[in-house]
Design a protein around this motif. Structure first.
Motif, PDB file in Angstrom:
ATOM      1  N   GLY A   7     -15.308 -14.765   1.878  1.00  0.00           N
ATOM      2  CA  GLY A   7     -14.537 -13.592   2.107  1.00  0.00           C
ATOM      3  C   GLY A   7     -15.211 -12.260   1.494  1.00  0.00           C
ATOM      4  O   GLY A   7     -16.214 -12.436   0.614  1.00  0.00           O
ATOM      5  N   PRO A   8     -14.750 -10.944   1.890  1.00  0.00           N
ATOM      6  CA  PRO A   8     -15.253  -9.766   1.432  1.00  0.00           C
ATOM      7  C   PRO A   8     -15.149  -9.508  -0.011  1.00  0.00           C
ATOM      8  O   PRO A   8     -13.814  -9.884  -0.477  1.00  0.00           O
ATOM      9  N   ASN A   9     -15.843  -8.849  -0.805  1.00  0.00           N
ATOM     10  CA  ASN A   9     -15.541  -8.198  -1.996  1.00  0.00           C
ATOM     11  C   ASN A   9     -15.126  -6.662  -1.794  1.00  0.00           C
ATOM     12  O   ASN A   9     -15.898  -5.899  -1.432  1.00  0.00           O
ATOM     13  N   GLN A  52     -23.658  -2.895   1.491  1.00  0.00           N
ATOM     14  CA  GLN A  52     -24.034  -3.992   0.626  1.00  0.00           C
ATOM     15  C   GLN A  52     -23.666  -5.497   0.976  1.00  0.00           C
ATOM     16  O   GLN A  52     -22.629  -5.614   1.656  1.00  0.00           O
ATOM     17  N   TYR A  53     -24.455  -6.398   0.479  1.00  0.00           N
ATOM     18  CA  TYR A  53     -23.925  -7.631   0.513  1.00  0.00           C
ATOM     19  C   TYR A  53     -22.510  -8.022  -0.082  1.00  0.00           C
ATOM     20  O   TYR A  53     -22.439  -7.529  -1.157  1.00  0.00           O
ATOM     21  N   PHE A  54     -22.049  -8.681   0.691  1.00  0.00           N
ATOM     22  CA  PHE A  54     -20.610  -9.149   0.206  1.00  0.00           C
ATOM     23  C   PHE A  54     -19.428  -8.291   0.331  1.00  0.00           C
ATOM     24  O   PHE A  54     -18.501  -8.547  -0.133  1.00  0.00           O
ATOM     25  N   SER A  55     -19.822  -7.189   0.963  1.00  0.00           N
ATOM     26  CA  SER A  55     -18.974  -6.303   1.271  1.00  0.00           C
ATOM     27  C   SER A  55     -17.998  -6.438   2.445  1.00  0.00           C
ATOM     28  O   SER A  55     -18.480  -7.448   3.207  1.00  0.00           O
ATOM     29  N   GLN A  56     -17.048  -5.885   2.728  1.00  0.00           N
ATOM     30  CA  GLN A  56     -16.205  -5.913   4.203  1.00  0.00           C
ATOM     31  C   GLN A  56     -17.223  -5.620   5.516  1.00  0.00           C
ATOM     32  O   GLN A  56     -17.310  -6.575   6.458  1.00  0.00           O
ATOM     33  N   VAL A  63     -27.068 -14.490  -9.375  1.00  0.00           N
ATOM     34  CA  VAL A  63     -25.841 -14.284 -10.173  1.00  0.00           C
ATOM     35  C   VAL A  63     -24.956 -13.767  -9.303  1.00  0.00           C
ATOM     36  O   VAL A  63     -23.842 -14.298  -9.256  1.00  0.00           O
ATOM     37  N   ALA A  64     -25.161 -12.833  -8.326  1.00  0.00           N
ATOM     38  CA  ALA A  64     -24.276 -12.253  -7.369  1.00  0.00           C
ATOM     39  C   ALA A  64     -23.648 -13.253  -6.495  1.00  0.00           C
ATOM     40  O   ALA A  64     -22.617 -13.281  -6.252  1.00  0.00           O
ATOM     41  N   TRP A  65     -24.606 -13.905  -6.220  1.00  0.00           N
ATOM     42  CA  TRP A  65     -24.441 -15.206  -5.167  1.00  0.00           C
ATOM     43  C   TRP A  65     -23.371 -16.115  -5.544  1.00  0.00           C
ATOM     44  O   TRP A  65     -22.305 -16.311  -5.008  1.00  0.00           O
ATOM     45  N   LEU A  66     -23.776 -16.562  -6.863  1.00  0.00           N
ATOM     46  CA  LEU A  66     -23.028 -17.731  -7.409  1.00  0.00           C
ATOM     47  C   LEU A  66     -21.582 -17.146  -7.655  1.00  0.00           C
ATOM     48  O   LEU A  66     -20.419 -17.575  -7.533  1.00  0.00           O
ATOM     49  N   THR A  67     -21.528 -15.691  -8.238  1.00  0.00           N
ATOM     50  CA  THR A  67     -20.177 -15.037  -8.551  1.00  0.00           C
ATOM     51  C   THR A  67     -19.263 -14.908  -7.445  1.00  0.00           C
ATOM     52  O   THR A  67     -18.187 -15.301  -7.574  1.00  0.00           O
ATOM     53  N   HIS A  68     -20.056 -14.663  -6.415  1.00  0.00           N
ATOM     54  CA  HIS A  68     -19.061 -14.352  -5.113  1.00  0.00           C
ATOM     55  C   HIS A  68     -18.430 -15.650  -4.632  1.00  0.00           C
ATOM     56  O   HIS A  68     -17.182 -15.700  -4.219  1.00  0.00           O
ATOM     57  N   ILE A  69     -19.265 -16.682  -4.671  1.00  0.00           N
ATOM     58  CA  ILE A  69     -18.726 -17.872  -4.363  1.00  0.00           C
ATOM     59  C   ILE A  69     -17.820 -18.434  -5.116  1.00  0.00           C
ATOM     60  O   ILE A  69     -16.763 -19.061  -4.982  1.00  0.00           O
ATOM     61  N   GLN A  70     -17.978 -18.219  -6.733  1.00  0.00           N
ATOM     62  CA  GLN A  70     -17.002 -18.678  -7.746  1.00  0.00           C
ATOM     63  C   GLN A  70     -15.528 -18.059  -7.242  1.00  0.00           C
ATOM     64  O   GLN A  70     -14.579 -18.609  -7.758  1.00  0.00           O
ATOM     65  N   HIS A  71     -15.362 -16.930  -6.851  1.00  0.00           N
ATOM     66  CA  HIS A  71     -14.317 -16.139  -6.538  1.00  0.00           C
ATOM     67  C   HIS A  71     -13.418 -16.644  -5.289  1.00  0.00           C
ATOM     68  O   HIS A  71     -12.599 -16.136  -5.117  1.00  0.00           O
ATOM     69  N   THR A  72     -14.015 -17.736  -4.677  1.00  0.00           N
ATOM     70  CA  THR A  72     -13.266 -18.291  -3.696  1.00  0.00           C
ATOM     71  C   THR A  72     -12.168 -19.199  -4.038  1.00  0.00           C
ATOM     72  O   THR A  72     -12.130 -20.365  -4.400  1.00  0.00           O
ATOM     73  N   ARG A  73     -10.836 -18.504  -4.440  1.00  0.00           N
ATOM     74  CA  ARG A  73      -9.829 -18.935  -5.200  1.00  0.00           C
ATOM     75  C   ARG A  73      -9.488 -20.274  -4.650  1.00  0.00           C
ATOM     76  O   ARG A  73      -9.132 -21.042  -5.433  1.00  0.00           O
ATOM     77  N   GLY A  74      -9.050 -20.296  -3.462  1.00  0.00           N
ATOM     78  CA  GLY A  74      -8.275 -21.362  -2.805  1.00  0.00           C
ATOM     79  C   GLY A  74      -9.202 -22.796  -2.683  1.00  0.00           C
ATOM     80  O   GLY A  74      -8.938 -23.636  -1.876  1.00  0.00           O
ATOM     81  N   ARG A  75     -10.326 -22.660  -3.073  1.00  0.00           N
ATOM     82  CA  ARG A  75     -11.110 -23.933  -2.710  1.00  0.00           C
ATOM     83  C   ARG A  75     -12.023 -24.182  -3.878  1.00  0.00           C
ATOM     84  O   ARG A  75     -12.094 -23.560  -5.037  1.00  0.00           O
ATOM     85  N   HIS A  76     -12.246 -25.656  -3.907  1.00  0.00           N
ATOM     86  CA  HIS A  76     -12.978 -26.289  -5.064  1.00  0.00           C
ATOM     87  C   HIS A  76     -14.700 -25.992  -4.593  1.00  0.00           C
ATOM     88  O   HIS A  76     -14.848 -26.227  -3.630  1.00  0.00           O
TER      89      HIS A  76
END
Length: 282
Positions: free
Chosen positions: A79-81, A88-92, A158-171
């Motif tokens: 999802g978007p940040n 910007q990448y990872f934006s809406q 680091v931006a890529w990993l951090t964005h995926i890490q914030h996927t709260r509902g998934r392992h």
């Protein structure tokens, strides 16, 4: 707009996901760990194109082949940040572009676990992309500037990993190659095989769990495979357990590990897991 306070009851009721990295040497069976996960709710993100060990695994997969693919998948899956601007990448804006490419994000609702293999190859794709960016060319001479490329590599990864890490509902499990090295004092040490140093240094702070799949050779018996899960292990393997639930050494079964971490729905049933891991390559 007032930032809402999340009550203790609300926080405890939230659906959380385990975020971890699984590292190990070539041939120990890292990708094979897919067999221990529920294929009905696991999405295999096959960046490495090394799925021979799991060719009959009955789950879904995606196969990104470029760094643009990896970023698009990250925002589509996570999802978007909302803190980022259009363009910007990872934006809406980026999220909407990814949805146009991949379709309705509701198709992802069935997946509880993302198995991303491997972070090592993702780093190579990222570096290849970075070498073509303006930061990788010297303003003074017009020649390639590898310092600029590696600086951009660290930011991107680091931006890529951090964005995926914030996927709260998934392992989420990132898979990586473990390198054995010798320092200037002839001492053995281990580190994640990945281009650049920034990603390897910051990764343990991004994820909850760092698990090393290793072969342990005891003095009084044959060698055996195991997960090393705690930082203060006697072998010096990279490891970290933020949950406090794992022992120093655990059986090499990611599904069982997930159950111990409180995520029973992520594990495979007996019908989908090969008996006794007979197919793991040695």
């Amino acid at each position: 707009m007032t930032l809402p306070i999340i009550t203790a009851d609300q926080r405890l009721a939230e659906v959380r996901g385990v975020k971890g990295v699984l590292v190990g040497r070539w041939g120990l069976g890292k990708t094979f760990q897919l067999w221990t996960l529920d294929p009905a709710t696991t999405l295999f993100v096959d960046i490495e194109a090394g799925d021979l060990a799991v060719k009959n695994w009955p789950g879904d997969s995606l196969r990104p082949r470029t760094w643009d693919d990896c970023r698009d998948l990250a925002v589509f899956l996570g999802g978007p940040n909302p803190a980022l601007r259009d363009g910007q990448y990872f934006s809406q804006w980026h999220y909407e572009q990814a949805c146009q490419r991949y379709g309705d994000p509701a198709v992802l609702d069935r997946y509880r676990t993302l198995f991303i293999d491997s972070i090592t190859v993702a780093g190579r794709l990222c570096l290849q992309w970075c070498k073509g960016q303006p930061q990788a060319t010297s303003d003074r001479t017009g020649k390639p500037d590898m310092r600029g490329a590696y600086g951009l590599l660290g930011q991107e990864m680091v931006a890529w990993l951090t964005h995926i890490q914030h996927t709260r509902g998934r392992h989420v499990w990132f898979v990586g190659i473990l390198d054995e090295r010798i320092d200037e004092f002839n001492r053995k040490f281990y580190e994640l095989q990945i281009d650049g140093s920034k990603t390897g240094l910051e990764l343990p702070g991004i994820v909850d769990e760092v698990i090393s799949l290793v072969e342990i050779a005891p003095g009084d018996g044959p060698p055996y495979r195991a997960f090393v899960c705690q930082t203060g292990n006697p072998w010096g393997y990279p490891a970290k357990d933020r949950s406090g639930r794992l022992d120093m050494v655990e059986p090499p079964d990611l599904g069982k590990l997930m159950r111990k971490l409180g995520a029973p729905e992520a594990a495979a049933t007996n019908e989908t897991s090969p008996p006794d891991f007979a197919g793991i390559p040695r």
